[in-house]
Design a protein around this motif. Sequence first.
Motif, mmCIF file in Angstrom:
data_model
loop_
_atom_site.group_PDB
_atom_site.id
_atom_site.type_symbol
_atom_site.label_atom_id
_atom_site.label_comp_id
_atom_site.label_asym_id
_atom_site.label_seq_id
_atom_site.Cartn_x
_atom_site.Cartn_y
_atom_site.Cartn_z
ATOM 1 N N PRO A 59 35.063 134.020 113.021
ATOM 2 C CA PRO A 59 35.973 133.862 111.873
ATOM 3 C C PRO A 59 36.136 135.164 111.096
ATOM 4 C CG PRO A 59 34.376 132.072 111.971
ATOM 5 C CD PRO A 59 33.912 133.103 112.955
ATOM 6 N N SER A 60 37.282 135.306 110.462
ATOM 7 C CA SER A 60 37.563 136.489 109.656
ATOM 8 C C SER A 60 36.858 136.395 108.310
ATOM 9 C CB SER A 60 39.075 136.637 109.431
ATOM 10 O OG SER A 60 39.753 136.799 110.655
ATOM 11 N N MET A 61 36.285 137.504 107.880
ATOM 12 C CA MET A 61 35.662 137.552 106.559
ATOM 13 C C MET A 61 36.718 137.452 105.464
ATOM 14 S SD MET A 61 33.173 140.515 104.989
ATOM 15 C CE MET A 61 32.094 140.366 106.425
ATOM 16 N N ILE A 62 37.877 138.068 105.708
ATOM 17 C CA ILE A 62 38.988 138.026 104.752
ATOM 18 C C ILE A 62 40.179 137.385 105.459
ATOM 19 C CG2 ILE A 62 40.519 139.370 103.266
ATOM 20 C CD1 ILE A 62 38.395 141.513 103.120
ATOM 21 N N SER A 63 40.464 136.161 105.118
ATOM 22 C CA SER A 63 41.565 135.440 105.746
ATOM 23 C C SER A 63 42.900 135.884 105.163
ATOM 24 C CB SER A 63 41.390 133.930 105.554
ATOM 25 O OG SER A 63 41.440 133.596 104.180
ATOM 26 N N ASP A 64 43.984 135.446 105.795
ATOM 27 C CA ASP A 64 45.324 135.780 105.285
ATOM 28 C C ASP A 64 45.530 135.216 103.885
ATOM 29 O OD1 ASP A 64 45.597 136.845 107.765
ATOM 30 O OD2 ASP A 64 47.163 135.475 108.461
ATOM 31 N N ALA A 65 45.099 133.980 103.683
ATOM 32 C CA ALA A 65 45.283 133.341 102.376
ATOM 33 C C ALA A 65 44.470 134.054 101.298
ATOM 34 C CB ALA A 65 44.887 131.870 102.450
ATOM 35 N N ALA A 71 45.482 139.940 96.402
ATOM 36 C CA ALA A 71 46.455 141.017 96.181
ATOM 37 C C ALA A 71 47.441 140.658 95.076
ATOM 38 C CB ALA A 71 47.199 141.322 97.481
ATOM 39 N N PHE A 72 47.998 139.462 95.132
ATOM 40 C CA PHE A 72 48.967 139.064 94.112
ATOM 41 C C PHE A 72 48.285 138.852 92.761
ATOM 42 C CE2 PHE A 72 51.690 138.529 97.676
ATOM 43 C CZ PHE A 72 52.986 138.550 97.197
ATOM 44 N N GLY A 73 47.109 138.253 92.775
ATOM 45 C CA GLY A 73 46.381 138.051 91.519
ATOM 46 C C GLY A 73 45.951 139.361 90.892
ATOM 47 N N LEU A 74 45.459 140.294 91.712
ATOM 48 C CA LEU A 74 45.038 141.593 91.195
ATOM 49 C C LEU A 74 46.220 142.383 90.654
ATOM 50 C CD1 LEU A 74 42.688 143.602 90.871
ATOM 51 C CD2 LEU A 74 43.223 144.457 93.165
ATOM 52 N N THR A 75 47.348 142.313 91.347
ATOM 53 C CA THR A 75 48.540 143.033 90.883
ATOM 54 C C THR A 75 49.030 142.479 89.553
ATOM 55 O OG1 THR A 75 49.207 143.499 93.167
ATOM 56 C CG2 THR A 75 50.909 143.657 91.465
ATOM 57 N N THR A 76 49.110 141.162 89.448
ATOM 58 C CA THR A 76 49.555 140.546 88.195
ATOM 59 C C THR A 76 48.632 140.914 87.035
ATOM 60 O OG1 THR A 76 50.478 138.681 89.435
ATOM 61 C CG2 THR A 76 50.133 138.373 87.073
ATOM 62 N N THR A 77 47.326 140.827 87.265
ATOM 63 C CA THR A 77 46.357 141.153 86.216
ATOM 64 C C THR A 77 46.441 142.619 85.811
ATOM 65 O OG1 THR A 77 44.855 139.451 87.065
ATOM 66 C CG2 THR A 77 43.921 141.113 85.604
ATOM 67 N N ALA A 78 46.550 143.502 86.800
ATOM 68 C CA ALA A 78 46.597 144.938 86.507
ATOM 69 C C ALA A 78 47.838 145.305 85.707
ATOM 70 C CB ALA A 78 46.557 145.731 87.811
ATOM 71 N N LEU A 79 48.982 144.756 86.095
ATOM 72 C CA LEU A 79 50.222 145.072 85.377
ATOM 73 C C LEU A 79 50.161 144.597 83.930
ATOM 74 C CD1 LEU A 79 51.194 145.818 88.201
ATOM 75 C CD2 LEU A 79 53.293 144.549 87.765
ATOM 76 N N LEU A 80 49.611 143.426 83.722
ATOM 77 C CA LEU A 80 49.487 142.907 82.363
ATOM 78 C C LEU A 80 48.500 143.729 81.536
ATOM 79 C CD1 LEU A 80 49.458 139.049 83.035
ATOM 80 C CD2 LEU A 80 51.282 140.360 81.951
ATOM 81 N N MET A 81 47.354 144.064 82.122
ATOM 82 C CA MET A 81 46.330 144.803 81.393
ATOM 83 C C MET A 81 46.810 146.205 81.020
ATOM 84 S SD MET A 81 43.852 142.893 80.754
ATOM 85 C CE MET A 81 42.825 144.195 80.079
ATOM 86 N N VAL A 82 47.587 146.831 81.880
ATOM 87 C CA VAL A 82 48.101 148.161 81.563
ATOM 88 C C VAL A 82 48.973 148.118 80.310
ATOM 89 C CG1 VAL A 82 49.740 149.927 82.322
ATOM 90 C CG2 VAL A 82 47.970 149.137 83.876
ATOM 91 N N GLU A 83 49.864 147.129 80.232
ATOM 92 C CA GLU A 83 50.742 147.039 79.062
ATOM 93 C C GLU A 83 49.983 146.641 77.807
ATOM 94 O OE1 GLU A 83 53.635 148.293 79.385
ATOM 95 O OE2 GLU A 83 53.226 148.525 81.520
ATOM 96 N N VAL A 84 48.976 145.778 77.950
ATOM 97 C CA VAL A 84 48.159 145.398 76.795
ATOM 98 C C VAL A 84 47.389 146.607 76.270
ATOM 99 C CG1 VAL A 84 46.156 144.031 76.071
ATOM 100 C CG2 VAL A 84 47.962 142.970 77.430
#
Length: 320
Positions: A59-65, A71-84
């Motif tokens: 089995p894969s350690m990091i699955s597609d899901a 990736a999407f969660g980290l991107t959303t959080t990073a974009l918000l934190m930068v503006e804050v």
Amino acid sequence: MKGCMREATVPYFCNAQLIVDVVIWLTIGSPVLYLYLMGSPYEAGFFCDDTSLKYPDKPSMISDALLTGVAFGLTTTALLMVEVMNRLERKYKKSRCLSGDPFICLKGFGIFLFGFVITQLFTEVLKNTLGRLRPTFIDVCRPDFSRINCSQGYITNYTCTNKENLTNKLRTIHQSFPSGHAAFAMFTTMYLVLYIQKRLHITYSHILKPTVQAALFLLSLVCGITRITDHKHHPSDVVAGLIIGSIVACAIFHSLGTKFLNDTKHEKSSKDDEEDGNWVPNINGCQTPLPLLQNEFDVSGRSPSFVLKQPIKISTSVTV
């Protein structure tokens, strides 16, 4: 007050430009999704003595899901934190004009989505066109070697006998090059690194930005390494994926990010500060606050009789 721009209002989303961009995004995304789910890769052959194809399947350690969610969660959080953090920085410095567009995060995320689709387009097209076998090919396929003449060298006529694996898994063993995980992870990392470099304006730390950027790079490298240790890709597949992700991120950010993610309010405020006369050049050519300049020329508190408009150049010469 001159120079202060009004806070951005809610943009009108139902315009022609947005509709055209969404149509283009769907036009590109639809075939990418089809290739990912039902693409028919080229069925490449193999050599019987190729040890790089005889790794055990696990089995894969990091699955597609998991990769997509992180990736999407980290991107959303990073974009918000930068503006804050930008907003807190402006309040801490008591700037006349708060910097940042309330909808800058939506712009940044929209650019990220477009780059994500382009990255997947490159990887899926290459996967299905080249059809390179994964390191677990022998274990997953289990070709019937009783009907294979290995003396022929390159074997193209073979039949998989492993009935335990689903049809989708037998299809994906022909999609090793390049690594989609590595490409997507590196695209996300590079995009966030460039976004943070351009958008994050803080003065209370000199090493915060490079520390976060280094951590992001480390995450993408770990993701790529796990694809090798999990026997899902050859090392060259991962390297190619990292390169593709980096190139797409740099190209997308250069063409779109530099245009739509400008800190216009901060730049406008700085320029207007100079135009308003709050900053004037001193005798060394550097900018000096006007009140300080007044104190230097008039210690008694009276208004000075002149204001320097141009730098004073003092030249000295020695005659022997």
